[in-house]
Scaffold this motif. Structure first.
Motif, short mmCIF file in Angstrom:
data_model
loop_
_atom_site.label_atom_id
_atom_site.label_comp_id
_atom_site.label_asym_id
_atom_site.label_seq_id
_atom_site.Cartn_x
_atom_site.Cartn_y
_atom_site.Cartn_z
N ILE A 1 -1.43 -22.42 -16.05
CA ILE A 1 0.24 -21.71 -15.51
C ILE A 1 0.00 -20.19 -15.24
O ILE A 1 -0.52 -19.68 -16.06
N GLY A 2 0.26 -19.83 -14.10
CA GLY A 2 0.25 -18.60 -13.85
C GLY A 2 -1.12 -18.33 -13.41
O GLY A 2 -1.89 -17.46 -13.75
N THR A 3 -1.63 -19.03 -12.52
CA THR A 3 -2.96 -19.17 -11.97
C THR A 3 -3.47 -17.65 -11.55
O THR A 3 -4.60 -17.34 -11.50
N ASP B 1 -8.51 -9.11 -19.44
CA ASP B 1 -7.74 -10.25 -20.17
C ASP B 1 -8.35 -11.44 -19.44
O ASP B 1 -8.51 -12.56 -20.48
N SER B 2 -8.39 -11.54 -18.18
CA SER B 2 -8.82 -12.65 -17.32
C SER B 2 -10.07 -13.28 -17.98
O SER B 2 -10.27 -14.40 -18.18
N ILE B 3 -11.06 -12.15 -18.08
CA ILE B 3 -12.34 -12.57 -18.44
C ILE B 3 -12.59 -13.19 -19.82
O ILE B 3 -13.23 -13.99 -19.90
N CYS C 1 5.89 -23.00 -8.66
CA CYS C 1 6.85 -23.44 -9.32
C CYS C 1 6.84 -22.50 -10.57
O CYS C 1 5.96 -21.77 -11.01
N ASN C 2 8.05 -22.62 -11.51
CA ASN C 2 8.27 -21.77 -12.75
C ASN C 2 7.57 -22.80 -13.97
O ASN C 2 7.70 -23.83 -13.99
N ALA C 3 6.65 -21.85 -14.21
CA ALA C 3 5.63 -22.69 -15.24
C ALA C 3 5.34 -23.99 -15.22
O ALA C 3 4.52 -24.13 -14.05
N ALA C 4 5.55 -24.90 -15.88
CA ALA C 4 5.08 -26.55 -15.67
C ALA C 4 6.54 -27.29 -15.22
O ALA C 4 6.20 -28.49 -15.27
N CYS D 1 -2.63 -20.46 -20.49
CA CYS D 1 -1.78 -19.37 -19.71
C CYS D 1 -2.31 -17.82 -20.23
O CYS D 1 -2.22 -17.69 -21.31
N ASN D 2 -2.65 -17.13 -19.10
CA ASN D 2 -2.76 -15.69 -19.49
C ASN D 2 -1.31 -14.84 -18.94
O ASN D 2 -1.18 -14.69 -17.91
N LEU D 3 -0.50 -15.07 -20.28
CA LEU D 3 0.95 -14.55 -20.10
C LEU D 3 1.20 -13.21 -19.54
O LEU D 3 0.32 -12.37 -19.85
N THR E 1 -0.26 -23.63 -11.56
CA THR E 1 0.70 -23.27 -10.94
C THR E 1 1.03 -21.74 -11.22
O THR E 1 0.48 -20.86 -11.84
N ASP E 2 1.83 -21.32 -10.20
CA ASP E 2 2.19 -19.70 -10.10
C ASP E 2 3.54 -19.79 -9.40
O ASP E 2 4.02 -20.56 -8.32
N ILE E 3 4.33 -18.57 -9.66
CA ILE E 3 5.43 -18.50 -8.99
C ILE E 3 5.54 -17.41 -7.89
O ILE E 3 6.24 -17.34 -7.01
C1 LIG Z 1 -1.32 -11.90 -16.18
S1 LIG Z 1 -1.37 -12.61 -14.63
C2 LIG Z 1 -2.83 -13.99 -14.98
C3 LIG Z 1 -3.44 -14.30 -13.68
C4 LIG Z 1 -4.53 -15.11 -13.88
N1 LIG Z 1 -4.37 -16.43 -14.74
C5 LIG Z 1 -5.64 -14.33 -14.72
O1 LIG Z 1 -5.83 -14.58 -15.70
O2 LIG Z 1 -6.24 -13.61 -14.14
C6 LIG Z 1 -0.04 -13.63 -14.84
C7 LIG Z 1 0.52 -14.68 -13.65
O3 LIG Z 1 1.66 -15.28 -14.27
C8 LIG Z 1 2.48 -15.75 -13.18
N2 LIG Z 1 3.75 -15.93 -13.70
C9 LIG Z 1 4.60 -15.10 -14.04
N3 LIG Z 1 5.82 -15.71 -14.51
C10 LIG Z 1 5.49 -17.13 -14.14
C11 LIG Z 1 6.32 -18.31 -14.09
N4 LIG Z 1 7.51 -18.02 -14.88
N5 LIG Z 1 5.72 -19.34 -13.80
C12 LIG Z 1 4.51 -19.45 -13.14
N6 LIG Z 1 3.95 -18.32 -13.00
C13 LIG Z 1 4.14 -17.19 -13.61
C14 LIG Z 1 2.28 -14.30 -12.28
O4 LIG Z 1 2.58 -14.43 -10.98
C15 LIG Z 1 0.73 -14.10 -12.56
O5 LIG Z 1 -0.07 -14.71 -11.39
#
Ligand SMILES: C[S@@+](CC[C@H](N)C(=O)[O-])C[C@H]1O[C@@H](n2cnc3c(N)ncnc32)[C@H](O)[C@@H]1O
Length: 178
Positions: A34-36, A15-17, A75-78, A90-92, A55-57
């Motif tokens: 977001i969610g790096t 998914d990341s790639i 932090c949470n999201a943005a 964002c890769n959710l 960002t990342d939680i």
């Molecule tokens: C599926 S991983 C994707 C990681 C990276 N972006 C990638 O593509 O490989 C989802 C990322 O979102 C982060 N995450 C989950 N909920 C979050 C939130 N509410 N705010 C920020 N980051 C969040 C997780 O900690 C995780 O690092």
């Protein structure tokens, strides 16, 4: 997607790639990832954007991401940010789950509860002609996310799909229309 322990970070997977490859052609001034996780998407964005924020939680993820991208915020999201971005990606975490056990993958109800919260947060930090690109999956009820983005004032398109053995990955692009 794989499960990660709480002291770790999401190791880039298919998914990341898939999202990283799509982002190679995106250009602009300010981008937010977001969610790096490991920072893989922020790194790609830094090729064609002047300034990239990640960002990342998960602080352990940010520790890893900081090896390859500089502006990391826990932090949470943005929610901690006050500025507008040309592009937010964002890769959710999209897996349907009853509980939030692994925040890297668990999306709660329908695989859309966590994504809904993240998209709402992101939508407040998008510039006038900016866009959000997120990754979701056929395992989630992603039509809910598409309707949400439309209701938030975006034109929404599925711009790429990738079939895997057990699911289909989707990239959704949301362009501000109001
Ligand atoms: C599926 S991983 C994707 C990681 C990276 N972006 C990638 O593509 O490989 C989802 C990322 O979102 C982060 N995450 C989950 N909920 C979050 C939130 N509410 N705010 C920020 N980051 C969040 C997780 O900690 C995780 O690092």
């Amino acid at each position: 997607m794989q499960k990660e322990s709480q002291n770790s970070y999401y190791v880039p997977a298919e998914d990341s790639i898939f999202l990283a490859d799509y982002l190679e052609n995106q250009k602009g001034r300010f981008a937010l990832d977001i969610g790096t996780g490991s920072g893989i998407l922020a790194k790609v964005l830094s090729k064609n954007f002047e300034f990239v924020v990640a960002t990342d939680i998960n602080i352990f993820a940010l520790k890893k991401a900081h090896e390859i991208t500089t502006n990391c915020i826990c932090c949470n999201a943005a929610d901690a940010l006050q500025t507008s971005f040309d592009l937010i990606v964002c890769n959710l975490p999209y897996l349907p789950s009853d509980e939030l056990v692994d925040s890297a993958v668990d999306g709660l109800h329908d695989g859309t509860e966590v994504p809904t919260m993240i998209i709402k947060s992101a939508s407040q930090r998008i510039g006038e002609s900016g866009k959000i690109i997120f990754l979701t999956s056929s395992l989630a009820n992603y039509s809910i996310l598409i309707k949400l983005c439309e209701s938030l004032g975006f034109d929404v398109k599925i711009v790429a799909r990738k079939k895997l053995f057990y699911e289909e990955l989707l990239l959704v692009e949301c362009v501000r229309n109001t």
